[in-house]
Design a protein around this motif. Structure first.
Motif, short mmCIF file in Angstrom:
data_model
loop_
_atom_site.label_atom_id
_atom_site.label_comp_id
_atom_site.label_asym_id
_atom_site.label_seq_id
_atom_site.Cartn_x
_atom_site.Cartn_y
_atom_site.Cartn_z
N ALA A 24 0.84 -1.19 0.00
CA ALA A 24 0.00 0.00 0.00
C ALA A 24 0.88 1.25 0.00
CB ALA A 24 -0.93 0.00 1.21
N ASN A 25 2.16 1.07 -0.32
CA ASN A 25 3.16 2.13 -0.18
C ASN A 25 3.26 3.02 -1.42
OD1 ASN A 25 4.18 -0.05 -1.64
ND2 ASN A 25 6.28 0.33 -1.01
N ALA A 26 2.12 3.53 -1.87
CA ALA A 26 2.09 4.40 -3.05
C ALA A 26 2.90 5.67 -2.80
CB ALA A 26 0.65 4.75 -3.41
N GLY A 27 3.58 6.13 -3.82
CA GLY A 27 4.34 7.37 -3.73
C GLY A 27 3.46 8.58 -3.96
N SER A 28 4.04 9.75 -3.79
CA SER A 28 3.31 11.01 -4.02
C SER A 28 2.73 11.03 -5.44
CB SER A 28 4.24 12.21 -3.84
OG SER A 28 4.65 12.31 -2.52
N GLY A 29 1.49 11.41 -5.54
CA GLY A 29 0.82 11.53 -6.83
C GLY A 29 0.25 10.24 -7.38
N ASP A 30 0.54 9.09 -6.76
CA ASP A 30 0.05 7.80 -7.24
C ASP A 30 -1.34 7.55 -6.66
OD1 ASP A 30 -0.51 5.13 -7.86
OD2 ASP A 30 1.58 4.51 -7.59
N THR A 31 -2.34 7.56 -7.51
CA THR A 31 -3.73 7.38 -7.07
C THR A 31 -4.25 5.97 -7.33
OG1 THR A 31 -4.60 8.16 -9.19
CG2 THR A 31 -4.22 9.83 -7.47
N ASN A 32 -3.36 5.05 -7.65
CA ASN A 32 -3.78 3.68 -7.94
C ASN A 32 -4.02 2.85 -6.69
OD1 ASN A 32 -3.69 3.65 -10.87
ND2 ASN A 32 -1.49 3.92 -10.62
N PHE A 33 -3.25 3.10 -5.64
CA PHE A 33 -3.35 2.27 -4.44
C PHE A 33 -2.91 3.05 -3.23
CE2 PHE A 33 0.96 1.86 -5.72
CZ PHE A 33 1.72 1.27 -4.73
N GLY A 34 -2.94 2.38 -2.07
CA GLY A 34 -2.71 3.07 -0.80
C GLY A 34 -4.03 3.61 -0.30
N ILE A 35 -3.99 4.66 0.49
CA ILE A 35 -5.22 5.31 0.96
C ILE A 35 -5.71 6.22 -0.16
CG2 ILE A 35 -6.23 6.88 2.65
CD1 ILE A 35 -4.13 5.83 4.66
N ALA B 10 -14.17 -0.44 -5.93
CA ALA B 10 -13.53 0.86 -6.19
C ALA B 10 -14.31 1.92 -5.43
CB ALA B 10 -13.55 1.18 -7.69
N LEU B 11 -13.69 3.08 -5.24
CA LEU B 11 -14.44 4.20 -4.71
C LEU B 11 -15.49 4.58 -5.74
CD1 LEU B 11 -11.73 6.55 -3.14
CD2 LEU B 11 -13.05 4.73 -2.06
N GLN B 12 -16.60 5.13 -5.28
CA GLN B 12 -17.66 5.54 -6.20
C GLN B 12 -17.16 6.66 -7.11
OE1 GLN B 12 -21.18 7.08 -4.30
NE2 GLN B 12 -22.08 7.71 -6.22
N THR B 13 -16.55 7.70 -6.51
CA THR B 13 -16.07 8.85 -7.27
C THR B 13 -14.75 9.30 -6.67
OG1 THR B 13 -18.39 9.54 -7.55
CG2 THR B 13 -16.70 11.13 -8.19
N GLN B 14 -13.66 8.73 -7.14
CA GLN B 14 -12.34 9.04 -6.58
C GLN B 14 -11.91 10.45 -6.98
OE1 GLN B 14 -9.34 6.02 -7.01
NE2 GLN B 14 -7.69 7.49 -6.69
N ILE B 15 -11.33 11.16 -6.03
CA ILE B 15 -10.78 12.50 -6.29
C ILE B 15 -9.45 12.34 -6.99
CG2 ILE B 15 -9.88 14.60 -5.20
CD1 ILE B 15 -11.98 14.13 -2.95
N ALA B 16 -9.25 13.10 -8.06
CA ALA B 16 -8.01 13.04 -8.84
C ALA B 16 -6.89 13.80 -8.12
CB ALA B 16 -8.23 13.65 -10.22
N HIS B 17 -5.65 13.45 -8.48
CA HIS B 17 -4.47 14.14 -7.96
C HIS B 17 -4.24 15.41 -8.77
CE1 HIS B 17 -0.36 14.89 -6.63
NE2 HIS B 17 -0.03 14.99 -7.90
N TYR C 259 -2.08 14.14 -3.68
CA TYR C 259 -1.85 12.90 -2.93
C TYR C 259 -0.39 12.85 -2.50
CZ TYR C 259 -6.29 10.64 -4.35
OH TYR C 259 -7.60 10.30 -4.53
N GLY C 260 -0.15 12.82 -1.19
CA GLY C 260 1.20 12.61 -0.69
C GLY C 260 1.54 11.14 -0.73
N GLY C 261 2.77 10.80 -0.39
CA GLY C 261 3.18 9.39 -0.32
C GLY C 261 2.59 8.73 0.92
N VAL C 262 2.36 7.44 0.83
CA VAL C 262 1.85 6.67 1.95
C VAL C 262 3.00 6.35 2.89
CG1 VAL C 262 0.73 4.51 2.65
CG2 VAL C 262 -0.01 5.68 0.57
N THR C 263 2.76 6.51 4.18
CA THR C 263 3.77 6.19 5.20
C THR C 263 3.17 5.23 6.22
OG1 THR C 263 3.18 8.09 6.58
CG2 THR C 263 4.95 8.42 4.96
N TYR C 264 4.06 4.63 7.01
CA TYR C 264 3.65 3.67 8.03
C TYR C 264 4.26 4.06 9.35
CZ TYR C 264 2.38 0.82 4.06
OH TYR C 264 1.80 0.37 2.92
N GLY C 265 3.46 3.92 10.41
CA GLY C 265 3.99 4.07 11.76
C GLY C 265 4.54 2.74 12.22
N ALA C 266 5.38 2.78 13.23
CA ALA C 266 5.93 1.53 13.78
C ALA C 266 4.79 0.69 14.35
CB ALA C 266 6.94 1.85 14.88
N THR C 267 4.90 -0.62 14.21
CA THR C 267 3.92 -1.52 14.81
C THR C 267 3.95 -1.33 16.33
OG1 THR C 267 4.24 -3.09 13.03
CG2 THR C 267 3.23 -3.93 15.05
#
Length: 186
Positions: free
Chosen positions: A65-76, A91-98, A107-115
């Motif tokens: 789910a680690n999409a980079g900035s501007g990538d609207t294909n996956f992640g949140i 899919a989302l009903q109406t996804q907002i474009a980047h 869209y920023g990049g996806v990040t993860y917090g420590a478990t």
């Protein structure tokens, strides 16, 4: 297993202007199908975010789910759709474009917090920022989480979708941060 969502809107100075935190009820059928690929069958017919059935199979980088900035294909992902969540959503009903145009978010990049684990629970947090430089307010009504799977090519599979009936208004110049927390409890 639980899924929690948190949405935070911050102004240009980083001050929180709105916060929403609640338990999500949003895992969709594709979540279980992705688990079946990894744990059991090794291959599964799954409808991707583009509406096409893909025969995805076990691969080392599944569940990414680690999409980079501007990538609207996956992640949140975020959208403006208001249809109720269905177990069969792909899919989302109406996804907002980047972008910075009318009705777009950056869209920023996806990040993860420590478990984080203690004696009663263990959780991980997936985070993404959405900056509004569109010149006007944008109201987000739907949130989603999509994983990258593989069948010889990358396939993007929606595994969670939530609708916020009141919406989350992101004024121009402000940023929406969305956190998905996946939690296991004892």
């Amino acid at each position: 297993m639980e899924l929690w969502i948190e949405a935070i809107v911050k102004d240009k100075k980083g001050r929180v202007t709105k916060r929403l935190k609640r338990k999500a009820h949003s895992f969709v059928a594709n979540f279980i199908k992705c688990l079946a690929v990894k744990f059991a069958s090794g291959i599964e017919a799954i409808v991707d975010t583009g509406g096409t059935t893909q025969n995805v199979y076990r691969y080392n980088y599944d569940f990414a789910a680690n999409a980079g900035s501007g990538d609207t294909n996956f992640g949140i992902l975020v959208g403006t759709g208001t249809n109720s969540v269905s177990i069969n959503d792909t899919a989302l009903q109406t996804q907002i474009a980047h972008g910075t145009g009318t009705g777009q978010l950056q869209y920023g990049g996806v990040t993860y917090g420590a478990t984080a684990c203690d004696t009663t629970k263990c959780e991980c947090t997936i985070t993404r920022d959405f900056a509004n430089g569109s010149g006007g307010d944008i109201t987000v009504y739907e949130l989603g989480l999509a994983w990258k799977m593989y069948d010889g090519s990358n396939r993007y599979i929606l595994v969670a979708r939530d609708v916020v009936s009141a919406g989350i208004t992101v004024p121009n110049g402000q940023t929406l941060t969305v956190n998905y927390k996946i939690r296991a409890t004892a």
